[in-house]
Design a protein around this motif. Structure first.
Motif, short mmCIF file in Angstrom:
data_model
loop_
_atom_site.label_atom_id
_atom_site.label_comp_id
_atom_site.label_asym_id
_atom_site.label_seq_id
_atom_site.Cartn_x
_atom_site.Cartn_y
_atom_site.Cartn_z
N ARG A 82 -6.71 -2.03 -1.58
CA ARG A 82 -5.43 -2.64 -1.94
C ARG A 82 -5.42 -4.11 -1.54
NH1 ARG A 82 -0.51 -1.10 2.17
NH2 ARG A 82 -1.67 -0.98 4.14
N SER A 83 -4.73 -4.92 -2.34
CA SER A 83 -4.70 -6.35 -2.08
C SER A 83 -3.66 -6.68 -1.02
CB SER A 83 -4.39 -7.12 -3.36
OG SER A 83 -3.00 -7.16 -3.60
N ALA A 84 -3.85 -7.86 -0.41
CA ALA A 84 -2.90 -8.37 0.60
C ALA A 84 -2.19 -9.62 0.10
CB ALA A 84 -3.65 -8.67 1.90
N ASN A 85 -2.23 -9.85 -1.20
CA ASN A 85 -1.63 -11.09 -1.73
C ASN A 85 -0.15 -11.22 -1.44
OD1 ASN A 85 -4.21 -10.74 -3.28
ND2 ASN A 85 -3.50 -12.65 -4.22
N ASP A 86 0.55 -10.09 -1.32
CA ASP A 86 1.99 -10.14 -1.05
C ASP A 86 2.29 -10.61 0.37
OD1 ASP A 86 0.76 -7.68 -0.27
OD2 ASP A 86 2.73 -6.78 0.01
N LEU A 87 1.26 -10.68 1.21
CA LEU A 87 1.46 -11.07 2.61
C LEU A 87 0.97 -12.49 2.90
CD1 LEU A 87 0.09 -7.80 4.29
CD2 LEU A 87 2.44 -8.28 3.54
N LEU A 88 0.50 -13.20 1.88
CA LEU A 88 -0.19 -14.47 2.10
C LEU A 88 0.63 -15.49 2.88
CD1 LEU A 88 -2.29 -15.26 -1.10
CD2 LEU A 88 -3.09 -15.00 1.26
N HIS A 89 1.92 -15.46 2.76
CA HIS A 89 2.76 -16.46 3.41
C HIS A 89 3.32 -15.98 4.75
CE1 HIS A 89 2.37 -18.93 -0.12
NE2 HIS A 89 2.83 -17.95 -0.88
N ASP A 90 2.81 -14.86 5.23
CA ASP A 90 3.28 -14.30 6.51
C ASP A 90 2.05 -13.98 7.35
OD1 ASP A 90 4.27 -12.79 8.60
OD2 ASP A 90 5.70 -11.68 7.36
N VAL A 91 1.65 -14.91 8.21
CA VAL A 91 0.41 -14.74 8.96
C VAL A 91 0.47 -13.55 9.91
CG1 VAL A 91 0.97 -16.32 10.86
CG2 VAL A 91 -1.42 -15.97 10.19
N ASP A 92 1.64 -13.27 10.47
CA ASP A 92 1.76 -12.10 11.35
C ASP A 92 1.53 -10.81 10.58
OD1 ASP A 92 2.27 -13.59 13.64
OD2 ASP A 92 4.44 -13.60 13.30
N ALA A 93 2.05 -10.77 9.36
CA ALA A 93 1.84 -9.58 8.52
C ALA A 93 0.37 -9.44 8.12
CB ALA A 93 2.73 -9.65 7.29
N LEU A 94 -0.29 -10.57 7.86
CA LEU A 94 -1.72 -10.54 7.54
C LEU A 94 -2.53 -9.98 8.71
CD1 LEU A 94 -2.32 -13.95 5.72
CD2 LEU A 94 -2.52 -11.68 4.70
N ARG A 95 -2.21 -10.45 9.90
CA ARG A 95 -2.93 -9.96 11.09
C ARG A 95 -2.68 -8.47 11.31
NH1 ARG A 95 -0.84 -15.09 14.61
NH2 ARG A 95 -2.36 -16.63 13.85
N GLN A 96 -1.45 -8.04 11.08
CA GLN A 96 -1.14 -6.62 11.25
C GLN A 96 -1.88 -5.78 10.23
OE1 GLN A 96 3.06 -5.71 11.32
NE2 GLN A 96 2.72 -3.49 11.37
N ARG A 97 -1.92 -6.24 8.97
CA ARG A 97 -2.67 -5.52 7.93
C ARG A 97 -4.15 -5.46 8.26
NH1 ARG A 97 -2.18 -4.96 2.29
NH2 ARG A 97 0.05 -4.63 2.70
N LEU A 98 -4.70 -6.56 8.75
CA LEU A 98 -6.11 -6.60 9.13
C LEU A 98 -6.40 -5.61 10.24
CD1 LEU A 98 -8.88 -7.95 8.71
CD2 LEU A 98 -8.15 -9.76 10.28
N GLU A 99 -5.48 -5.52 11.19
CA GLU A 99 -5.63 -4.57 12.29
C GLU A 99 -5.54 -3.13 11.79
OE1 GLU A 99 -5.96 -3.14 16.24
OE2 GLU A 99 -6.24 -5.18 15.48
N GLU A 100 -4.61 -2.86 10.91
CA GLU A 100 -4.38 -1.49 10.45
C GLU A 100 -5.44 -1.03 9.44
OE1 GLU A 100 -0.45 -1.60 8.85
OE2 GLU A 100 0.53 -1.59 10.81
N ASP A 101 -5.73 -1.88 8.46
CA ASP A 101 -6.64 -1.48 7.38
C ASP A 101 -8.10 -1.86 7.67
OD1 ASP A 101 -4.41 -0.60 6.10
OD2 ASP A 101 -4.59 -1.90 4.34
N GLY A 102 -8.29 -2.85 8.52
CA GLY A 102 -9.64 -3.31 8.81
C GLY A 102 -10.14 -4.37 7.85
N TYR A 103 -9.35 -4.71 6.83
CA TYR A 103 -9.78 -5.70 5.84
C TYR A 103 -8.57 -6.36 5.21
CZ TYR A 103 -8.34 -2.52 2.08
OH TYR A 103 -7.60 -1.72 1.24
N LEU A 104 -8.81 -7.50 4.57
CA LEU A 104 -7.82 -8.18 3.73
C LEU A 104 -8.47 -8.50 2.40
CD1 LEU A 104 -6.31 -10.80 6.25
CD2 LEU A 104 -5.23 -8.66 5.48
N LEU A 105 -7.98 -7.94 1.33
CA LEU A 105 -8.43 -8.26 -0.02
C LEU A 105 -7.45 -9.25 -0.62
CD1 LEU A 105 -10.00 -7.93 -2.69
CD2 LEU A 105 -8.64 -5.84 -3.10
N ILE A 106 -7.94 -10.42 -0.98
CA ILE A 106 -7.07 -11.45 -1.55
C ILE A 106 -7.59 -11.80 -2.94
CG2 ILE A 106 -6.12 -13.76 -1.26
CD1 ILE A 106 -6.45 -13.38 1.74
#
Length: 298
Positions: free
Chosen positions: A21-45
Motif C-alpha cells: 500500500r502507498s503512503a502518499n496520503d501521509l507525505l505532508h505529515d512526517v510523524d505519520a510517515l514515521r509511524q507507518r514506517l514503524e508499523e509496516d516496515g516500509y513506505l511506498l511513495i
C-alpha cells in the motif's frame, strides 16, 4: 493472479501474497510517515521522482548494457530486450564522473529532493552511502529473502534502503517483494540478523529461496505491486525482502541506495571515493545457509 517467486507460485490475495500500500496520503505529515514506517516496515511513495529523470537514468544504464552486447540488436535500445544468452549485470560503485552514462542515475538518487526527504524523515542531516547498487535483472532471475543488515551492519542499524525502479516494472518483470511483519521476527533478528557476510562467509546471505517456507515457518505475508517510473519504496535493515521472478524478455532495471543520519556511525565499506565494499565474502569456501540455520535453530 499467480506470481512466481523462486520456484513457488503464489496466488495474489492468498495467505502468502498481498498488495503493497502507498503512503502518499501521509507525505505532508512526517510523524505519520514515521509511524507507518514503524508499523509496516516500509513506505511506498508513488511518483516521488520526476519520471523524465528516471527515464534518463534508465537510458544511461541501457546504453551500458548495449555496449556490453547484452541487448538484442533487433530492438530499440530503450526497450531493454535481452540478447540471447545474456545475463544480468550489476553496476555497483561510487560516482565516477568519467562515466557519462551513469551520471543521470547519480543525479537522481543523490538529488536535493531525495536528501531533503530523508532529512525530514530522519529528523536531522542525512547522508547517502557513496557506493550505489544499480542493476539489470535478467530473464528467470529473482532475489531470495534477506535482511540488508547482513551486508551493511557495521555502523548504525538505522540505515534505510531506497529501492527505485528505473522504468515501469509490471508483476511479470520481477518487482521488489516484502515480507510484511518481518521487522518483528525477533529470533531471526537475533541470529541471522547478527550475521556479517565478510566476517562469517555464508553463501549468498539469503535466509531462504522459498517464500512459502518463510511464511509457514516465520510468519508474515509477502507483498508486492506493479511499479511505475517515478515510484520508490523505503525500508529498514531488518525487513525481509526479495523479488518476484522476471519472466519477461526485457531487463528489469532498478537500484538500491542507502541513507542514514550523518551524525551516526557509518559502515566504512560503503563510503569514500573508492569504497572497498565486500572484501572477504566468497574469498574462501563458504558455509551454506542450511548449515548456519541449523546452528541458529531457525
Amino acid at each position: 493472479m499467480k506470481i512466481m517467486m523462486g520456484n513457488a507460485e503464489l496466488e495474489m490475495g492468498s495467505k502468502y501474497l498481498t498488495e503493497l500500500r502507498s503512503a502518499n496520503d501521509l507525505l505532508h505529515d512526517v510523524d505519520a510517515l514515521r509511524q507507518r514506517l514503524e508499523e509496516d516496515g516500509y513506505l511506498l511513495i508513488r511518483g516521488f521522482h520526476d519520471r523524465a529523470d528516471v527515464m534518463s537514468a534508465r537510458s544511461g544504464i541501457l546504453q551500458k548494457l548495449h555496449d556490453m552486447n547484452k541487448l538484442d540488436a533487433g530492438f530499440p535500445i530503450e526497450e531493454g530486450v535481452i540478447a540471447q544468452g545474456a545475463k544480468g549485470a550489476m553496476f555497483g560503485g561510487a560516482v565516477n564522473e568519467e562515466d557519462e552514462n551513469m551520471m543521470p542515475f547519480y543525479h537522481l538518487v543523490n538529488s536535493e529532493k531525495v536528501m531533503s526527504f530523508f532529512d525530514r524523515l530522519l529528523g536531522g542531516e542525512a547522508m547517502t552511502y557513496d557506493y550505489k547498487w544499480p542493476r539489470a535483472v535478467g530473464n528467470g532471475d529473482f532475489t531470495g529473502a534477506h535482511y540488508d543488515i547482513v551486508y551493511m551492519g557495521r555502523g548504525t542499524k538505522q540505515v534505510y534502503t531506497m529501492w527505485t525502479p528505473l522504468g515501469d516494472v509490471p508483476y511479470e518483470q520481477g518487482p521488489l517483494s516484502i515480507c510484511l511483519g518481518s521487522q518483528n521476527f525477533e529470533k531471526m533478528k537475533a541470529t541471522y540478523g547478527q550475521m556479517d557476510v565478510d566476517r562469517d562467509n555464508i553463501e549468498l546471505g539469503w535466509i531462504s529461496k522459498d517464500p512459502i517456507e518463510c511464511v509457514d515457518k516465520f510468519g508474515g505475508q509477502w507483498a508486492t505491486t506493479p511499479f511505475e517510473a517515478g515510484d520508490m519504496i523505503i525500508f529498514g535493515m531488518f525487513l525481509l525482502h526479495g523479488s518476484v521472478n522476471n519472466t519477461t524478455s526485457r531487463f528489469r532495471i532498478s537500484s538500491d541506495t542507502r541513507y542514514q543520519l550523518r551524525s551516526e556511525p557509518v559502515d566504512e565499506r560503503w563510503v569514500g571515493v573508492k569504497p572497498k565494499g565486500h572484501y572477504a565474502w566468497g574469498q574462501e569456501k563458504s558455509k551454506s545457509m542450511e548449515e548456519a540455520r541449523k546452528e541458529w535453530s531457525i
